[in-house]
Scaffold this motif. Structure first.
Motif, PDB file in Angstrom:
ATOM      1  N   SER A 129       0.812  -1.220   0.000  1.00  0.00           N
ATOM      2  CA  SER A 129       0.000   0.000   0.000  1.00  0.00           C
ATOM      3  C   SER A 129       0.846   1.272   0.000  1.00  0.00           C
ATOM      4  O   SER A 129       0.328   2.351  -0.291  1.00  0.00           O
ATOM      5  N   CYS A 130       2.140   1.148   0.294  1.00  0.00           N
ATOM      6  CA  CYS A 130       3.028   2.318   0.348  1.00  0.00           C
ATOM      7  C   CYS A 130       4.450   1.864  -0.018  1.00  0.00           C
ATOM      8  O   CYS A 130       5.355   1.914   0.814  1.00  0.00           O
ATOM      9  N   PRO A 131       4.646   1.421  -1.262  1.00  0.00           N
ATOM     10  CA  PRO A 131       5.916   0.787  -1.638  1.00  0.00           C
ATOM     11  C   PRO A 131       7.138   1.692  -1.575  1.00  0.00           C
ATOM     12  O   PRO A 131       8.262   1.199  -1.487  1.00  0.00           O
ATOM     13  N   GLU A 132       6.947   2.995  -1.606  1.00  0.00           N
ATOM     14  CA  GLU A 132       8.100   3.903  -1.572  1.00  0.00           C
ATOM     15  C   GLU A 132       8.703   4.035  -0.173  1.00  0.00           C
ATOM     16  O   GLU A 132       9.808   4.548  -0.018  1.00  0.00           O
ATOM     17  N   LYS A 133       8.024   3.566   0.866  1.00  0.00           N
ATOM     18  CA  LYS A 133       8.530   3.661   2.232  1.00  0.00           C
ATOM     19  C   LYS A 133       9.053   2.300   2.692  1.00  0.00           C
ATOM     20  O   LYS A 133       8.287   1.369   2.929  1.00  0.00           O
ATOM     21  N   ILE A 134      10.368   2.207   2.826  1.00  0.00           N
ATOM     22  CA  ILE A 134      11.007   0.960   3.254  1.00  0.00           C
ATOM     23  C   ILE A 134      10.701   0.719   4.725  1.00  0.00           C
ATOM     24  O   ILE A 134      10.886   1.599   5.569  1.00  0.00           O
ATOM     25  N   CYS A 135      10.221  -0.470   5.027  1.00  0.00           N
ATOM     26  CA  CYS A 135       9.917  -0.846   6.417  1.00  0.00           C
ATOM     27  C   CYS A 135      11.049  -1.645   7.045  1.00  0.00           C
ATOM     28  O   CYS A 135      11.332  -1.503   8.233  1.00  0.00           O
ATOM     29  N   LEU A 136      11.688  -2.504   6.245  1.00  0.00           N
ATOM     30  CA  LEU A 136      12.783  -3.360   6.718  1.00  0.00           C
ATOM     31  C   LEU A 136      13.884  -3.371   5.686  1.00  0.00           C
ATOM     32  O   LEU A 136      13.611  -3.316   4.487  1.00  0.00           O
ATOM     33  N   SER A 137      15.103  -3.489   6.151  1.00  0.00           N
ATOM     34  CA  SER A 137      16.213  -3.766   5.242  1.00  0.00           C
ATOM     35  C   SER A 137      17.118  -4.765   5.952  1.00  0.00           C
ATOM     36  O   SER A 137      17.127  -4.843   7.187  1.00  0.00           O
ATOM     37  N   GLY A 138      17.828  -5.530   5.174  1.00  0.00           N
ATOM     38  CA  GLY A 138      18.694  -6.520   5.789  1.00  0.00           C
ATOM     39  C   GLY A 138      19.721  -7.065   4.839  1.00  0.00           C
ATOM     40  O   GLY A 138      19.663  -6.837   3.622  1.00  0.00           O
TER      41      GLY A 138
END
Length: 148
Positions: A129-138
């Motif tokens: 619903s909001c692909p431009e906002k990264i929630c996790l990175s790893g």
């Protein structure tokens, strides 16, 4: 066939193989699907469910890590011919924003390097619903284990 498209197809087949051979696994429950590629990265989606929430109502942190690990693991298993499994030997996760249970997640996996015995990958996840906002990175390191 272009190498990235070939890798995306291999990952699709791996997901189908795991779903068929290990019913009820976390991979099957997350319903991973390869949706394409973006500048060489493999792009997948997965589904989350309300039971995956923590006491704050957000997606449980361990399940967030599982999403990235599973996505990178699917790709790792497809990087070398004859690679049956690719155990995780190191993983680091950064939590930027919460993921909401019951919503679709987009995961982009990038292959950093592949050596004789180790593969290094990175991944990012966001809500569909909001692909431009990264929630996790790893990032993850996976061991190359050939079929016996």
């Amino acid at each position: 066939m272009n190498e990235c498209i070939d890798l995306a197809e291999k990952v699709r087949r791996r997901i189908a193989q795991v779903d068929a051979s290990i019913p009820g696994s976390i991979a099957e429950m997350l319903r991973f699907e390869v949706v394409g590629e973006d500048k060489g990265d493999i792009v997948m989606t997965c589904e989350t469910m309300p039971w995956m929430r923590n006491s704050a109502g957000m997606l449980h942190g361990g399940l967030c890590a599982t999403i990235l690990d599973q996505a990178m693991g699917f790709v790792s298993c497809c990087l070398k011919e004859g690679n049956d499994i690719a155990p995780t030997v190191q993983m680091s996760i950064s939590y930027h924003r919460p993921l909401h249970p019951g919503e679709q997640v987009i995961v982009k996996v990038h292959v950093v390097s592949v050596t004789h015995s180790l593969m290094n990958l990175t991944a990012e996840a966001s809500q569909a619903s909001c692909p431009e906002k990264i929630c996790l990175s790893g990032s993850g390191m996976y061991f190359v284990k050939q079929k016996m």
